[in-house]
Scaffold this motif. Structure first.
Motif, PDB file in Angstrom:
ATOM      1  N   GLY A 121      41.413  26.567  58.956  1.00 42.91           N
ATOM      2  CA  GLY A 121      40.357  25.868  59.674  1.00 42.91           C
ATOM      3  C   GLY A 121      40.210  24.465  59.114  1.00 42.91           C
ATOM      4  O   GLY A 121      40.703  24.158  58.032  1.00 42.91           O
ATOM      5  N   ARG A 123      37.973  24.066  55.500  1.00 44.76           N
ATOM      6  CA  ARG A 123      38.651  24.669  54.343  1.00 44.76           C
ATOM      7  C   ARG A 123      40.036  24.071  54.144  1.00 44.76           C
ATOM      8  O   ARG A 123      40.491  23.910  53.013  1.00 44.76           O
ATOM      9  CB  ARG A 123      38.738  26.185  54.509  1.00 44.76           C
ATOM     10  CG  ARG A 123      37.386  26.868  54.291  1.00 44.76           C
ATOM     11  CD  ARG A 123      37.468  28.382  54.368  1.00 44.76           C
ATOM     12  NE  ARG A 123      38.339  28.911  53.344  1.00 44.76           N
ATOM     13  CZ  ARG A 123      39.204  29.907  53.553  1.00 44.76           C
ATOM     14  NH1 ARG A 123      39.303  30.460  54.739  1.00 44.76           N
ATOM     15  NH2 ARG A 123      39.961  30.349  52.578  1.00 44.76           N
ATOM     16  N   LEU A 173      32.511  28.963  52.138  1.00 42.43           N
ATOM     17  CA  LEU A 173      32.897  28.883  53.548  1.00 42.43           C
ATOM     18  C   LEU A 173      33.632  30.156  53.983  1.00 42.43           C
ATOM     19  O   LEU A 173      33.406  30.665  55.078  1.00 42.43           O
ATOM     20  CB  LEU A 173      33.772  27.659  53.807  1.00 42.43           C
ATOM     21  CG  LEU A 173      33.084  26.305  53.742  1.00 42.43           C
ATOM     22  CD1 LEU A 173      34.110  25.181  53.797  1.00 42.43           C
ATOM     23  CD2 LEU A 173      32.071  26.164  54.863  1.00 42.43           C
ATOM     24  N   ARG A 174      34.491  30.667  53.105  1.00 46.66           N
ATOM     25  CA  ARG A 174      35.222  31.896  53.424  1.00 46.66           C
ATOM     26  C   ARG A 174      34.260  33.072  53.565  1.00 46.66           C
ATOM     27  O   ARG A 174      34.338  33.842  54.527  1.00 46.66           O
ATOM     28  CB  ARG A 174      36.265  32.198  52.340  1.00 46.66           C
ATOM     29  CG  ARG A 174      37.142  33.405  52.668  1.00 46.66           C
ATOM     30  CD  ARG A 174      38.066  33.760  51.526  1.00 46.66           C
ATOM     31  NE  ARG A 174      37.352  34.226  50.347  1.00 46.66           N
ATOM     32  CZ  ARG A 174      36.852  35.453  50.203  1.00 46.66           C
ATOM     33  NH1 ARG A 174      36.970  36.336  51.169  1.00 46.66           N
ATOM     34  NH2 ARG A 174      36.221  35.799  49.098  1.00 46.66           N
ATOM     35  N   ASP A 216      31.041  32.954  54.252  1.00 47.68           N
ATOM     36  CA  ASP A 216      30.219  32.744  55.446  1.00 47.68           C
ATOM     37  C   ASP A 216      30.981  33.126  56.712  1.00 47.68           C
ATOM     38  O   ASP A 216      30.426  33.740  57.624  1.00 47.68           O
ATOM     39  CB  ASP A 216      29.751  31.296  55.541  1.00 47.68           C
ATOM     40  CG  ASP A 216      28.720  30.944  54.486  1.00 47.68           C
ATOM     41  OD1 ASP A 216      28.206  31.862  53.811  1.00 47.68           O
ATOM     42  OD2 ASP A 216      28.441  29.732  54.324  1.00 47.68           O
ATOM     43  N   LYS A 217      32.259  32.769  56.758  1.00 51.27           N
ATOM     44  CA  LYS A 217      33.081  33.105  57.921  1.00 51.27           C
ATOM     45  C   LYS A 217      33.239  34.613  58.057  1.00 51.27           C
ATOM     46  O   LYS A 217      33.122  35.160  59.153  1.00 51.27           O
ATOM     47  CB  LYS A 217      34.450  32.440  57.811  1.00 51.27           C
ATOM     48  CG  LYS A 217      35.349  32.697  58.999  1.00 51.27           C
ATOM     49  CD  LYS A 217      36.675  31.989  58.837  1.00 51.27           C
ATOM     50  CE  LYS A 217      37.575  32.284  60.021  1.00 51.27           C
ATOM     51  NZ  LYS A 217      38.894  31.645  59.886  1.00 51.27           N
ATOM     52  N   GLU A 218      33.471  35.292  56.927  1.00 44.68           N
ATOM     53  CA  GLU A 218      33.600  36.750  56.959  1.00 44.68           C
ATOM     54  C   GLU A 218      32.309  37.424  57.389  1.00 44.68           C
ATOM     55  O   GLU A 218      32.325  38.382  58.149  1.00 44.68           O
ATOM     56  CB  GLU A 218      34.026  37.273  55.586  1.00 44.68           C
ATOM     57  CG  GLU A 218      35.472  36.985  55.248  1.00 44.68           C
ATOM     58  CD  GLU A 218      35.851  37.471  53.863  1.00 44.68           C
ATOM     59  OE1 GLU A 218      34.979  38.037  53.148  1.00 44.68           O
ATOM     60  OE2 GLU A 218      37.009  37.285  53.483  1.00 44.68           O
ATOM     61  N   THR A 236      30.040  36.153  59.348  1.00 47.12           N
ATOM     62  CA  THR A 236      29.847  35.862  60.769  1.00 47.12           C
ATOM     63  C   THR A 236      30.712  36.775  61.633  1.00 47.12           C
ATOM     64  O   THR A 236      30.303  37.175  62.719  1.00 47.12           O
ATOM     65  CB  THR A 236      30.197  34.392  61.056  1.00 47.12           C
ATOM     66  OG1 THR A 236      29.403  33.561  60.219  1.00 47.12           O
ATOM     67  CG2 THR A 236      29.930  34.036  62.499  1.00 47.12           C
ATOM     68  N   GLN A 237      31.881  37.118  61.147  1.00 45.77           N
ATOM     69  CA  GLN A 237      32.813  37.939  61.919  1.00 45.77           C
ATOM     70  C   GLN A 237      32.415  39.397  61.959  1.00 45.77           C
ATOM     71  O   GLN A 237      32.912  40.151  62.782  1.00 45.77           O
ATOM     72  CB  GLN A 237      34.231  37.797  61.358  1.00 45.77           C
ATOM     73  CG  GLN A 237      34.817  36.433  61.593  1.00 45.77           C
ATOM     74  CD  GLN A 237      36.195  36.276  60.963  1.00 45.77           C
ATOM     75  OE1 GLN A 237      36.597  37.079  60.133  1.00 45.77           O
ATOM     76  NE2 GLN A 237      36.892  35.212  61.343  1.00 45.77           N
TER      77      GLN A 237
END
Length: 89
Positions: free
Chosen positions: A19, A22, A80-81, A83-85, A87-88
């Protein structure tokens, strides 16, 4: 020259894999690592007057600051990683 031009291929690769945010941070880590290598090489020739076995004090300060910056960037990448996990899910 702009870092976006100098590291174009690297930016594209990491932005595709991780992304935009990152990926750019990953390239930033690489640039900081490159700077540490250069400072380390310079430290071989510029030693402390008090202790010739260690780099000069200014090089020690530069190394410490770059290392600290790398830690901060790595922490942001990890956040960030996570947060992304989250959210998924």
């Amino acid at each position: 020259m702009s870092v976006f031009y100098d590291r174009k291929d690297e930016l594209e690769k990491y932005e595709f894999m991780m992304g935009e945010a990152r990926g750019r941070l990953a390239v930033t880590l690489d640039a900081l690592t490159d700077a540490l290598v250069l400072v380390g090489q310079h430290g071989v020739y510029c030693t402390s007057a008090r202790n010739p076995k260690v780099p000069a004090l200014d090089l020690q300060a530069v190394t410490a600051n770059i290392t600290g910056a790398k830690e901060l960037v790595a922490a942001v990448m990890e956040r960030l990683r996570l947060d992304k996990e989250a959210t998924q899910r």
